[in-house]
Write a protein that holds these residues in place. Sequence first.
Motif, PDB file in Angstrom:
ATOM      1  N   ARG A  69     -14.539   1.702   0.374  1.00 44.76           N
ATOM      2  CA  ARG A  69     -14.260   1.447  -0.970  1.00 44.76           C
ATOM      3  C   ARG A  69     -13.209   1.085  -1.225  1.00 44.76           C
ATOM      4  NH1 ARG A  69     -17.850   5.316  -4.481  1.00 44.76           N
ATOM      5  NH2 ARG A  69     -17.247   3.484  -5.723  1.00 44.76           N
ATOM      6  N   HIS A  70     -12.980  -0.266  -2.312  1.00 47.53           N
ATOM      7  CA  HIS A  70     -11.849  -0.065  -3.227  1.00 47.53           C
ATOM      8  C   HIS A  70     -12.366  -0.680  -4.847  1.00 47.53           C
ATOM      9  CE1 HIS A  70     -10.161  -2.265   0.441  1.00 47.53           C
ATOM     10  NE2 HIS A  70     -11.611  -2.029   0.467  1.00 47.53           N
ATOM     11  N   CYS A  81      -4.982  -1.089  -6.852  1.00 45.22           N
ATOM     12  CA  CYS A  81      -6.375  -0.521  -7.097  1.00 45.22           C
ATOM     13  C   CYS A  81      -6.264   0.491  -5.663  1.00 45.22           C
ATOM     14  CB  CYS A  81      -6.941  -1.907  -5.073  1.00 45.22           C
ATOM     15  SG  CYS A  81      -7.415  -3.250  -6.478  1.00 45.22           S
ATOM     16  N   THR A 138      -7.857   2.347  -2.238  1.00 42.91           N
ATOM     17  CA  THR A 138      -9.207   2.445  -0.981  1.00 42.91           C
ATOM     18  C   THR A 138      -9.379   3.447  -0.622  1.00 42.91           C
ATOM     19  OG1 THR A 138      -9.239   1.355   1.058  1.00 42.91           O
ATOM     20  CG2 THR A 138      -6.494   2.004   0.284  1.00 42.91           C
ATOM     21  N   LYS A 178       0.854  -1.271  -0.028  1.00 36.04           N
ATOM     22  CA  LYS A 178       0.519  -0.445  -0.145  1.00 36.04           C
ATOM     23  C   LYS A 178       0.742   1.751  -0.006  1.00 36.04           C
ATOM     24  CE  LYS A 178      -3.766   1.923   3.181  1.00 36.04           C
ATOM     25  NZ  LYS A 178      -4.365   1.984   4.443  1.00 36.04           N
ATOM     26  N   CYS A 183     -10.950  -1.293  -8.117  1.00 37.54           N
ATOM     27  CA  CYS A 183      -9.429  -2.052  -8.363  1.00 37.54           C
ATOM     28  C   CYS A 183      -9.682  -2.170 -10.106  1.00 37.54           C
ATOM     29  CB  CYS A 183      -9.797  -3.656  -8.083  1.00 37.54           C
ATOM     30  SG  CYS A 183      -9.141  -3.983  -6.006  1.00 37.54           S
TER      31      CYS A 183
END
Length: 165
Positions: A149-150, A141, A143, A117, A152
């Motif tokens: 919410r994600h 993705c 986030t 991340k 991708c």
Amino acid sequence: MRRSIHQLLGLAAATAVIAIGVPAAATAANASEARHLDTTSQSRPFDAGPWGFYYSKSYEGGHAYARARSYVDSNGRIVVGGKLYDKRSPQRLCGYVQVRYDNFQPDDREPQYYSAKHCGSGYRDFRFSEFGANTADLRVCFTDAYRGRHLCGKWKRIYTSQGDA
């Protein structure tokens, strides 16, 4: 006379910077790129070479993307490494990259997932490896920590063993 001496000194300094600085900067950039992509003690060539930029879905004018390379190391592990970028996104959004290793031999293992991340400007290096997998897939993705919410992009196949088509 005084003006011409200053001009000559300035010209000599500029010539020295060009003669010494440009090759040193190019060498430093090449060394930096190699260090980010292959930090193992045994330097191995990348089989697949560089692959293109892969993006998350765009969200509020920002996007995350990754660039990486894959190779098989001397122990037979599939290694995926590269850089993750988070560009022009609001503070609450973070980009992340997921790598999925699958089709293990023998067939007694479930797919293995790894992620990294990065929030904010710049980039983050990532490197994952797995033994016995025949495929490696990647997706990028976003986030949203506040909204849960994600967002991708699609899974992209970045490595397939020669026997697997």
